[in-house]
Design a protein around this motif. Structure first.
Motif, PDB file in Angstrom:
ATOM      1  N   GLY A 222     -21.028  30.717  48.832  1.00 30.71           N
ATOM      2  CA  GLY A 222     -20.892  31.586  50.339  1.00 30.71           C
ATOM      3  C   GLY A 222     -19.499  31.203  51.115  1.00 30.71           C
ATOM      4  N   VAL A 223     -18.379  30.897  50.415  1.00 34.10           N
ATOM      5  CA  VAL A 223     -17.299  30.578  50.885  1.00 34.10           C
ATOM      6  C   VAL A 223     -16.320  31.869  51.183  1.00 34.10           C
ATOM      7  N   ASN A 224     -15.772  32.034  52.366  1.00 32.73           N
ATOM      8  CA  ASN A 224     -14.880  33.195  52.574  1.00 32.73           C
ATOM      9  C   ASN A 224     -13.793  32.995  52.107  1.00 32.73           C
ATOM     10  N   GLU A 233     -14.820  43.314  55.800  1.00 28.47           N
ATOM     11  CA  GLU A 233     -15.370  42.030  55.976  1.00 28.47           C
ATOM     12  C   GLU A 233     -14.611  41.107  55.074  1.00 28.47           C
ATOM     13  N   PRO A 234     -14.797  39.685  55.322  1.00 28.50           N
ATOM     14  CA  PRO A 234     -13.947  38.783  54.575  1.00 28.50           C
ATOM     15  C   PRO A 234     -14.509  38.819  53.142  1.00 28.50           C
ATOM     16  N   SER A 235     -13.975  38.478  52.230  1.00 29.15           N
ATOM     17  CA  SER A 235     -14.445  38.312  50.796  1.00 29.15           C
ATOM     18  C   SER A 235     -15.051  37.269  50.584  1.00 29.15           C
ATOM     19  N   LYS A 236     -16.336  37.072  50.546  1.00 25.41           N
ATOM     20  CA  LYS A 236     -17.387  36.085  50.236  1.00 25.41           C
ATOM     21  C   LYS A 236     -17.661  35.887  48.864  1.00 25.41           C
ATOM     22  N   VAL A 238     -20.169  34.865  46.699  1.00 26.57           N
ATOM     23  CA  VAL A 238     -21.711  34.728  46.372  1.00 26.57           C
ATOM     24  C   VAL A 238     -22.247  34.238  45.051  1.00 26.57           C
ATOM     25  N   VAL A 262     -17.895  38.460  43.985  1.00 20.38           N
ATOM     26  CA  VAL A 262     -17.220  38.523  45.069  1.00 20.38           C
ATOM     27  C   VAL A 262     -16.754  39.801  45.449  1.00 20.38           C
ATOM     28  N   ASN A 264     -14.694  41.984  47.337  1.00 17.28           N
ATOM     29  CA  ASN A 264     -13.234  41.581  47.735  1.00 17.28           C
ATOM     30  C   ASN A 264     -12.716  42.579  48.349  1.00 17.28           C
TER      31      ASN A 264
END
Length: 381
Positions: A222-224, A233-236, A238, A262, A264
């Motif tokens: 879950g890190v951006n 939106e931020p690339s997360k 998952v 991701v 991205n």
């Protein structure tokens, strides 16, 4: 053949064109144009490979500006539990029901009728504007021999469009409230962390990859990877799957596999993902596999502005501009630097049981495409 956007949609729904089946839809589209425009008013390129069929129908006169309407006629399997036959169009409760009603035979119906009617009324428009339709039967599948494959062929013939509209269902509540002006990329990853299998009673003889991962999992899950921007939106990162061991309680795993994706933004590349994962797992025995299934893009602002103005003229309000959601065939235009926007009916029931669309949304989409054709033919875009 006197078909409007709604009646053509009813016809298209009746074809059970589950990927990659085409079921004769292309012959119907060609017949519509032949009857309305005559045999000499359009050219046709067809492709077929591995069961996938593509159709490119275009006005023969080349021009500096080339507008392409693109879409897919294939649908996902209907599944069980429908209130009526998914391939028999049914009107009830103010909706038209059937597989493909939203995704995306409504879009195909709208642009086929809009282009046909526009060319009948404006036969001289093609002196300065080339117009084409690109249809594929492999958007819901792998897409290997679909739109991307056809664009390769068009490039070899010098027929790549200069702008494109993909009629994917993009709206939330009513047609025209949201359009896609770009898409995030998609990066799939697989991490394998290696350990040493052994008996749980003797952990000193084991190297447990689950324990090696330990607290580092929080630096992955879950890190951006970036902060995003006004369009994305931020690339997360998952994580979608973690597995290891033999489903027993007394043997430690020999290796641990982690699958992730991701979506991205253009701010994060595949190499950025690789560098980040390697930094997090530094010191461990692991492998990393990455595959970029699609590249993110943001469309040309002038095309977006023109489409937004057309929608506001037809619908009475400007659309929300979005880059959210999954991938679509628009990515293949974007990858070639071709300005592209996605405009369609609401998407609340796509791929669902009892997929349905409001007839007024189909008509509104037809009017949006018609207005766009009128504007672009005047040299505004």
């Amino acid at each position: 053949m006197n078909l409007n956007a709604l009646s053509l949609l009813e016809r298209l729904i009746s074809y059970p064109s589950i990927t990659p089946k085409e079921c004769g839809i292309y012959a119907l589209v060609e017949k519509i144009f032949a009857q309305a425009l005559g045999e000499n008013a359009r050219e046709v390129i067809t492709q077929e490979r591995e069961g996938v069929k593509n159709l490119f129908l275009y006005t023969p006169r080349k021009a500096q500006r080339h507008l392409c309407f693109a879409g897919h006629i294939d649908v996902v399997p209907p599944g069980e539990g429908w209130s009526s036959d998914p391939f028999t169009p049914a009107h009830r409760d103010g909706y038209l029901y059937g597989r493909g009603a939203q995704d995306m035979k409504s879009g195909v119906s709208a642009f086929v009728c809009a282009v046909r009617d526009f060319l009948v009324r404006n036969p001289s428009a093609t002196q300065d504007l080339q117009i084409s339709l690109l249809l594929t039967s492999d958007e819901e599948g792998e897409g290997t021999y679909g739109t991307r494959y056809m664009l390769d062929e068009l490039e070899s013939r010098g027929l790549l469009p200069t702008m494109a509209i993909v009629a994917e269902p993009t709206a939330h509540a009513v047609c025209g409230d949201v359009i896609k002006v770009g898409r995030r990329g998609s990066i799939n990853g697989k991490i394998t962390i290696f350990g040493k299998q052994g008996h749980v009673a003797y952990p000193q003889n084991c190297i447990n990859p689950t324990e090696l991962l330990g607290a580092r999992l929080g630096e992955l899950a879950g890190v951006n990877l970036d902060k995003g921007d006004a369009h994305f939106e931020p690339s997360k990162l998952v994580i979608t799957d973690i597995r290891g061991g033999m489903e027993v309680v007394n043997v430690t795993p020999n290796e641990l596999k982690i699958l992730f994706n991701v979506r991205n933004s253009p701010q994060t590349t595949k190499e950025d993902v690789r560098s980040y994962v390697r930094k997090v797992l530094e010191g461990l025995d692991f492998t990393l596999e990455l595959r970029q299934s699609s590249v993110g893009f943001l469309s040309d602002s002038s095309l977006v502005a023109m489409m937004s103005a057309c929608i506001e003229s037809v619908c009475g309000r400007a659309p929300e501009l979005s880059t959210s959601g999954g991938t679509s065939d628009a990515r293949f235009f974007g990858a070639r630097g071709i300005p592209v926007v996605e405009v369609g009916v609401p998407n609340d029931k796509i791929h669902a049981i009892d997929e349905r669309v409001k007839p007024q949304d189909v008509q509104r989409l037809y009017e949006i495409f018609t207005r766009f054709l009128e504007q672009v033919s005047r040299g505004i875009a």
